[in-house]
Write a protein that holds these residues in place. Structure first.
Motif, PDB file in Angstrom:
ATOM      1  N   MET A  87       3.389  -4.360  -4.349  1.00  0.00           N
ATOM      2  CA  MET A  87       4.380  -5.432  -4.172  1.00  0.00           C
ATOM      3  C   MET A  87       4.935  -5.314  -2.747  1.00  0.00           C
ATOM      4  O   MET A  87       4.982  -4.216  -2.191  1.00  0.00           O
ATOM      5  CB  MET A  87       5.543  -5.265  -5.174  1.00  0.00           C
ATOM      6  N   PRO A  88       5.364  -6.436  -2.133  1.00  0.00           N
ATOM      7  CA  PRO A  88       5.921  -6.364  -0.778  1.00  0.00           C
ATOM      8  C   PRO A  88       7.085  -5.383  -0.695  1.00  0.00           C
ATOM      9  O   PRO A  88       7.922  -5.348  -1.598  1.00  0.00           O
ATOM     10  CB  PRO A  88       6.397  -7.792  -0.512  1.00  0.00           C
ATOM     11  N   HIS A  89       7.093  -4.599   0.397  1.00  0.00           N
ATOM     12  CA  HIS A  89       8.157  -3.631   0.610  1.00  0.00           C
ATOM     13  C   HIS A  89       9.270  -4.224   1.480  1.00  0.00           C
ATOM     14  O   HIS A  89       9.081  -5.247   2.127  1.00  0.00           O
ATOM     15  CB  HIS A  89       7.586  -2.370   1.270  1.00  0.00           C
ATOM     16  N   VAL A  90      10.417  -3.535   1.515  1.00  0.00           N
ATOM     17  CA  VAL A  90      11.554  -3.999   2.317  1.00  0.00           C
ATOM     18  C   VAL A  90      12.136  -2.814   3.102  1.00  0.00           C
ATOM     19  O   VAL A  90      12.163  -1.692   2.597  1.00  0.00           O
ATOM     20  CB  VAL A  90      12.701  -4.542   1.430  1.00  0.00           C
TER      21      VAL A  90
ATOM     22  N   CYS B 262       0.825  -1.222   0.000  1.00  0.00           N
ATOM     23  CA  CYS B 262       0.000   0.000   0.000  1.00  0.00           C
ATOM     24  C   CYS B 262       0.852   1.261   0.000  1.00  0.00           C
ATOM     25  O   CYS B 262       0.325   2.359  -0.169  1.00  0.00           O
ATOM     26  CB  CYS B 262      -0.953   0.004   1.184  1.00  0.00           C
ATOM     27  N   THR B 263       2.150   1.123   0.279  1.00  0.00           N
ATOM     28  CA  THR B 263       3.146   2.212   0.271  1.00  0.00           C
ATOM     29  C   THR B 263       3.037   3.187   1.460  1.00  0.00           C
ATOM     30  O   THR B 263       3.796   4.142   1.543  1.00  0.00           O
ATOM     31  CB  THR B 263       3.134   3.071  -1.023  1.00  0.00           C
ATOM     32  N   LEU B 264       2.076   2.942   2.372  1.00  0.00           N
ATOM     33  CA  LEU B 264       1.906   3.858   3.496  1.00  0.00           C
ATOM     34  C   LEU B 264       3.186   3.946   4.337  1.00  0.00           C
ATOM     35  O   LEU B 264       3.636   5.027   4.706  1.00  0.00           O
ATOM     36  CB  LEU B 264       0.734   3.375   4.376  1.00  0.00           C
ATOM     37  N   CYS B 265       3.802   2.778   4.603  1.00  0.00           N
ATOM     38  CA  CYS B 265       5.004   2.760   5.442  1.00  0.00           C
ATOM     39  C   CYS B 265       6.128   3.572   4.799  1.00  0.00           C
ATOM     40  O   CYS B 265       6.811   4.345   5.465  1.00  0.00           O
ATOM     41  CB  CYS B 265       5.449   1.330   5.735  1.00  0.00           C
ATOM     42  N   ALA B 266       6.281   3.394   3.484  1.00  0.00           N
ATOM     43  CA  ALA B 266       7.353   4.110   2.796  1.00  0.00           C
ATOM     44  C   ALA B 266       7.131   5.615   2.882  1.00  0.00           C
ATOM     45  O   ALA B 266       8.069   6.395   2.989  1.00  0.00           O
ATOM     46  CB  ALA B 266       7.414   3.674   1.339  1.00  0.00           C
TER      47      ALA B 266
ATOM     48  N   CYS C 260       6.563   3.243  10.917  1.00  0.00           N
ATOM     49  CA  CYS C 260       5.953   2.288   9.984  1.00  0.00           C
ATOM     50  C   CYS C 260       5.136   1.240  10.729  1.00  0.00           C
ATOM     51  O   CYS C 260       4.033   0.879  10.328  1.00  0.00           O
ATOM     52  CB  CYS C 260       7.036   1.624   9.128  1.00  0.00           C
ATOM     53  N   PHE C 261       5.692   0.797  11.844  1.00  0.00           N
ATOM     54  CA  PHE C 261       5.059  -0.230  12.671  1.00  0.00           C
ATOM     55  C   PHE C 261       3.678   0.232  13.137  1.00  0.00           C
ATOM     56  O   PHE C 261       2.703  -0.506  13.115  1.00  0.00           O
ATOM     57  CB  PHE C 261       5.974  -0.519  13.866  1.00  0.00           C
ATOM     58  N   GLU C 262       3.625   1.507  13.549  1.00  0.00           N
ATOM     59  CA  GLU C 262       2.362   2.045  14.034  1.00  0.00           C
ATOM     60  C   GLU C 262       1.353   2.265  12.919  1.00  0.00           C
ATOM     61  O   GLU C 262       0.153   2.103  13.095  1.00  0.00           O
ATOM     62  CB  GLU C 262       2.607   3.384  14.756  1.00  0.00           C
ATOM     63  N   LYS C 263       1.844   2.650  11.731  1.00  0.00           N
ATOM     64  CA  LYS C 263       0.933   3.002  10.636  1.00  0.00           C
ATOM     65  C   LYS C 263       0.382   1.804   9.864  1.00  0.00           C
ATOM     66  O   LYS C 263      -0.708   1.868   9.296  1.00  0.00           O
ATOM     67  CB  LYS C 263       1.642   3.956   9.656  1.00  0.00           C
ATOM     68  N   CYS C 264       1.140   0.703   9.809  1.00  0.00           N
ATOM     69  CA  CYS C 264       0.745  -0.436   8.974  1.00  0.00           C
ATOM     70  C   CYS C 264      -0.629  -0.977   9.381  1.00  0.00           C
ATOM     71  O   CYS C 264      -0.863  -1.318  10.529  1.00  0.00           O
ATOM     72  CB  CYS C 264       1.778  -1.563   9.062  1.00  0.00           C
ATOM     73  N   LYS C 265      -1.550  -1.018   8.415  1.00  0.00           N
ATOM     74  CA  LYS C 265      -2.921  -1.450   8.711  1.00  0.00           C
ATOM     75  C   LYS C 265      -3.081  -2.955   8.591  1.00  0.00           C
ATOM     76  O   LYS C 265      -4.138  -3.508   8.865  1.00  0.00           O
ATOM     77  CB  LYS C 265      -3.893  -0.765   7.742  1.00  0.00           C
ATOM     78  N   PHE C 266      -2.047  -3.624   8.100  1.00  0.00           N
ATOM     79  CA  PHE C 266      -2.183  -5.058   7.823  1.00  0.00           C
ATOM     80  C   PHE C 266      -1.362  -5.933   8.772  1.00  0.00           C
ATOM     81  O   PHE C 266      -1.271  -7.137   8.589  1.00  0.00           O
ATOM     82  CB  PHE C 266      -1.787  -5.339   6.362  1.00  0.00           C
ATOM     83  N   GLY C 267      -0.758  -5.302   9.783  1.00  0.00           N
ATOM     84  CA  GLY C 267       0.058  -6.055  10.741  1.00  0.00           C
ATOM     85  C   GLY C 267       1.211  -6.768  10.067  1.00  0.00           C
ATOM     86  O   GLY C 267       1.637  -7.845  10.495  1.00  0.00           O
ATOM     87  N   ALA C 268       1.717  -6.172   9.004  1.00  0.00           N
ATOM     88  CA  ALA C 268       2.763  -6.846   8.234  1.00  0.00           C
ATOM     89  C   ALA C 268       4.163  -6.559   8.780  1.00  0.00           C
ATOM     90  O   ALA C 268       5.123  -7.194   8.373  1.00  0.00           O
ATOM     91  CB  ALA C 268       2.685  -6.406   6.772  1.00  0.00           C
ATOM     92  N   ILE C 269       4.262  -5.563   9.684  1.00  0.00           N
ATOM     93  CA  ILE C 269       5.587  -5.219  10.202  1.00  0.00           C
ATOM     94  C   ILE C 269       5.742  -5.782  11.614  1.00  0.00           C
ATOM     95  O   ILE C 269       4.850  -5.619  12.453  1.00  0.00           O
ATOM     96  CB  ILE C 269       5.790  -3.694  10.205  1.00  0.00           C
ATOM     97  N   PHE C 270       6.831  -6.476  11.860  1.00  0.00           N
ATOM     98  CA  PHE C 270       7.055  -7.036  13.188  1.00  0.00           C
ATOM     99  C   PHE C 270       8.447  -6.677  13.699  1.00  0.00           C
ATOM    100  O   PHE C 270       9.314  -6.258  12.917  1.00  0.00           O
ATOM    101  CB  PHE C 270       6.818  -8.552  13.203  1.00  0.00           C
ATOM    102  N   ILE C 271       8.615  -6.825  15.023  1.00  0.00           N
ATOM    103  CA  ILE C 271       9.907  -6.489  15.650  1.00  0.00           C
ATOM    104  C   ILE C 271      10.660  -7.778  15.934  1.00  0.00           C
ATOM    105  O   ILE C 271      10.076  -8.734  16.438  1.00  0.00           O
ATOM    106  CB  ILE C 271       9.688  -5.733  16.971  1.00  0.00           C
ATOM    107  N   GLU C 272      11.924  -7.776  15.597  1.00  0.00           N
ATOM    108  CA  GLU C 272      12.705  -8.973  15.929  1.00  0.00           C
ATOM    109  C   GLU C 272      13.869  -8.607  16.832  1.00  0.00           C
ATOM    110  O   GLU C 272      14.488  -7.571  16.637  1.00  0.00           O
ATOM    111  CB  GLU C 272      13.232  -9.612  14.642  1.00  0.00           C
TER     112      GLU C 272
END
Lengths: 488, 135
Positions: free
Chosen positions: A461-464, A443-447, A476-488
């Motif tokens: 397409m998936p972002h990196v 969705c490009t929101l994180c970028a 980005c973690f806070e904005k992502c609406k799809f829970g696609a970003i995680f912390i490791e």
């Protein structure tokens, strides 16, 4: 005591009930009666009553108050002084401020009683300039007490004169130590000196000086009015009465509480404090401020008193109590307190000035993910040397937050230096934000929210995330609406 | 003010004050006065207690409600600042938490004028020195 009421308000008896700027309201709640009563007794009788009550210094040390008064009384001198230590400096602690702002007369009354017992005609309140409202209310209170003749010459028509003045501190933590406090009042640098001589022998301007903390004073009038037996019936064998705590951190009902000695941490945190915020798990509670330590789950049922807290590796201190949950990193907590001590060390003795700085640097290395197991050995070793060799209480206790977290959370330290991971996810250098390509819809929101343009990818397409650019701000973690970003 | 020369002088001041207070509290409802205490320590003021107090004074005046609004120290409920204690004539004091101007308005309208408890009431969770007896 009724089961649903775990608190007894002795030191805080008038806070929130009376108008602190009206002496009549204090008198209406039996104010200044204890002073009148004391003046009809001999000083020895009053001291005996305080001794029998078992009251110990509430500033942290826990020295028996009656004994302190007796020591000052026994020294012969033309001029003696009574001092109130209102230099409250622990991070997160505000017990003394609340008493001074809510019930200033109780401190004045108790100081006058102290003056009568020790043979001092002059009282000094050492208060930090950061407490303007407390200073204002104290000034009003002193003015009113003078007007009523409760301070000044021939109090209650007796042959006893006593007056109080304020002395301002610039807010140095070390000035809570009584010898440093006295030097600061004399206009010298706020540095401690070796005891003996104790202030009771040679204190302010070389005269015998009795220093007590605000909360200690707030208990005195009640002891004389209700009797030492009443007071001593509250608390544990060696710690009598109540203790005020400033309950802070990850607990639902943060606030000022006053519980009988012997209350457990569980009762304080879960019954009075209402448990941990957002249903998280309890991890630790820090007592005693920068001089204290962290207690854990296994300490929750220990009755709180001076001796039990020391046996558990912490201390009573002045009453700060900071609750931590599963999201708090214990290495970072230790680093926070060390940062404070390094800033507040007066620099007079080398172990404290240099040792704490080195301790802080090692902790910093560990939180940056560059620590080794050897660093853990150094931390413990250096910590013990600082404790054994520092001049005053500040240095002798400053490694406690490090040593106690190492004792109780060694696994967490190991995770930082061996796996280079922060289990609580607090050490930024040790974590990375990663995009799960299966969940990312492009969705490009994180970028677009990334402040350093670390995120790239085609639309739909998936972002990196480029880890070498990422500053771990978490936007980005806070904005992502799809829970696609995680912390490791 | 005459100087206090004895314990009796002190007791006189106490009794004078208490009888004045008693008159306000327990007087006939039509005569009694509403008493409001606003916790005004540094913590309360930082959370907006000054605004709440000013609002209460003005609004009670606008509605011609006979009330005394005074300041007091910290009640200890930091999590619920600003806090106020309201005592209606002939009733037990009630402590309300989170009292911003809007809630203060609700309290005047619903509790002081209507007698209905509203908002966050903080229960008494401590014993006073008078209540605590040797076991």
């Amino acid at each position: 005591m009724a089961k649903d009421k775990k608190q007894i308000r002795i030191a805080l008896r008038n806070c929130g009930f009376i108008n602190p700027e009206n002496i009549d309201e204090y008198i209406a709640r039996d104010g200044y009666q204890a002073l009148g009563k004391a003046l009809e007794m001999t000083p020895e009788e009053v001291i005996d009553e305080i001794k029998k009550s078992g009251l110990r210094g509430r500033g942290g040390g826990g020295f028996p108050t009656g004994l302190k008064w007796e020591l000052t009384r026994k020294v012969e001198a033309e001029q003696k002084y009574v001092v109130c230590n209102a230099d409250e400096g622990d991070p997160g602690a505000f017990m003394d401020r609340s008493i001074l702002e809510g019930d200033p007369h109780t401190v004045l009354e108790a100081m006058a009683i102290n003056g009568y017992c020790t043979g001092a005609s002059k009282g000094l309140i050492y208060i930090r300039a950061e407490y303007p409202l407390a200073i204002e209310r104290l000034k009003i209170a002193i003015g009113q007490a003078r007007e009523y003749g409760l301070l000044g010459d021939k109090i209650f028509g007796k042959d006893f004169s006593f007056d109080i003045e304020l002395r301002y501190g610039a807010g140095a933590f070390v000035c809570g130590e009584e010898t440093a406090l006295i030097h600061s009042m004399e206009g010298l640098r706020g540095e401690p000196t070796v005891k003996p001589p104790f202030p009771s022998e040679s204190g302010y301007k070389g005269a015998p000086t009795n220093v007590n903390n605000v909360e200690t004073y707030a208990n005195i009038p009640v002891i004389l009015l209700k009797g030492s037996g009443w007071f001593a019936s509250i608390g544990t064998e060696k710690s009598k009465g109540t203790k005020v705590f400033a309950l802070a951190g990850k607990v639902n009902n943060v606030g000022l509480i006053e519980v009988p000695m012997g209350t457990t941490l569980r009762e304080v945190i879960f019954d009075i404090g209402g448990g941990i915020k957002s249903g998280k798990k309890f991890k630790a509670v820090q007592t005693g401020g920068p001089s204290g330590g962290c207690l854990t789950e296994k300490h929750l049922d220990i009755p709180i008193d001076y001796d039990n807290l020391i046996a558990s590796g912490s201390m009573m201190g002045s009453g700060g109590m900071i609750v931590m949950d599963e999201d708090d990193c214990m290495v970072s907590v230790a680093k926070f307190y060390l940062d404070f001590t390094v800033e507040e060390s007066c620099g007079k003795c080398a172990p404290c000035r240099l040792g704490n700085k080195r301790l802080y640097e090692i902790l910093d290395t560990i939180t940056q993910g560059k620590g080794t197991e050897d660093d853990l050995f150094k931390l413990r070793n250096l910590g013990n040397v600082i404790k054994d060799t520092s001049l005053c209480g500040l240095g002798q206790t400053s490694p406690n937050p490090v040593l106690s977290t190492m004792e109780n959370f060694y696994d967490e330290y190991l995770a930082h230096v061996k796996d280079h991971k922060c289990p609580a996810g607090q050490c930024k250098a040790l974590m990375s934000y990663i995009i799960n390509p299966d969940a990312c819809v492009g969705c490009t929101l994180c970028a677009r929210v990334c402040p350093v343009d670390a995120i790239s990818g085609e639309k739909k397409m998936p972002h990196v995330i480029d880890q070498s650019i990422c500053i771990k701000c978490g936007a980005c973690f806070e904005k992502c609406k799809f829970g696609a970003i995680f912390i490791e | 003010m005459a100087k206090v020369k004895s314990l009796d002088d002190l007791k006189k001041i106490k009794e004078e004050f208490l009888s004045k207070e008693e008159l306000q509290k327990n007087g006939d409802k039509s005569l009694g006065i509403v008493q409001i205490k606003v916790a005004m320590a540094t913590c309360g003021i930082a959370s907006g207690a000054k605004k709440t107090m000013d609002y209460l004074i003005n609004e009670l005046d606008n509605r011609a409600i006979d009330a005394v609004v005074t300041q007091t120290g910290c009640m200890g409920y930091c999590y619920a600042e600003p806090t106020i204690e309201v005592t209606l004539p002939g009733k037990e004091p009630v402590v309300f938490g989170y009292v911003d101007e809007k809630r203060a308005g609700d309290i005047i309208e619903k509790y002081i004028q209507g007698g209905e408890l509203v908002g966050d009431v903080i229960p008494v969770n401590y014993e006073t020195i008078e209540e605590h007896n040797i076991e």
